[in-house]
Every structure is written in C-alpha cells, then in structure tokens.
Design an enzyme around this catalytic site. Sequence first.
Site, short mmCIF file in Angstrom:
data_model
loop_
_atom_site.label_atom_id
_atom_site.label_comp_id
_atom_site.label_asym_id
_atom_site.label_seq_id
_atom_site.Cartn_x
_atom_site.Cartn_y
_atom_site.Cartn_z
CB SER A 12 -0.93 0.02 1.21
OG SER A 12 -1.81 -1.07 1.15
CB SER A 13 2.83 2.96 2.02
OG SER A 13 3.54 2.11 2.87
#
Length: 93
Positions: A12-13
Amino acid sequence: MANQRIGYVRVSSLNQNPERQLDGIKLDKVFTDKASARNTNRPQLQAALNHIRSGDTLIVHSMDRLARNVEDMVKLVREMNDRGVSVNSLRRI
C-alpha cells in the site's frame, strides 16, 4: 512459455517491503504494485492480467493483495478461471 507461475505483489505504501510476500517461491515472472487496492485499476495488476495465459498460475501472498473487497476478488478470480488460469494464495484464511 506455457504453464508459467506468475507472482503478483501489492504493497500500500512506498515504505512497505514487497520482497517478503513471495520470498522463496519459484516464479517465472513477478508483477509488483505500490498502490492501494481501492480498485483493480493498478498498472502492474493489469500487466499481469494481460500477461497470463491458459495453463498459468497467478500466485499471491494473500487474497487481500489482489483485491480489497470480495466482489472485486471474485470477479478477478472468475475472469482468470474462465481463461484457464489458476489463482493460488499462499496464506490461507
């Protein structure tokens, strides 16, 4: 090349380490996205879907790496199965 084992990794990051998700799994090709699973419009997911062929297996660490919600997950898996592609999640629910 027929019957390839294709990996799909999503984090996600940018801070997260994608390497651990399929570490030690023998794969012919790996596609990695660094993006939210908000929808299935992710560049590397789309590239993986365009790459896979009948007889191939798509391998993910867990199904939540493929899709955020059940509706998207079922749709993706059904579409791949209809094309003769298997989906394998390493992590069991």
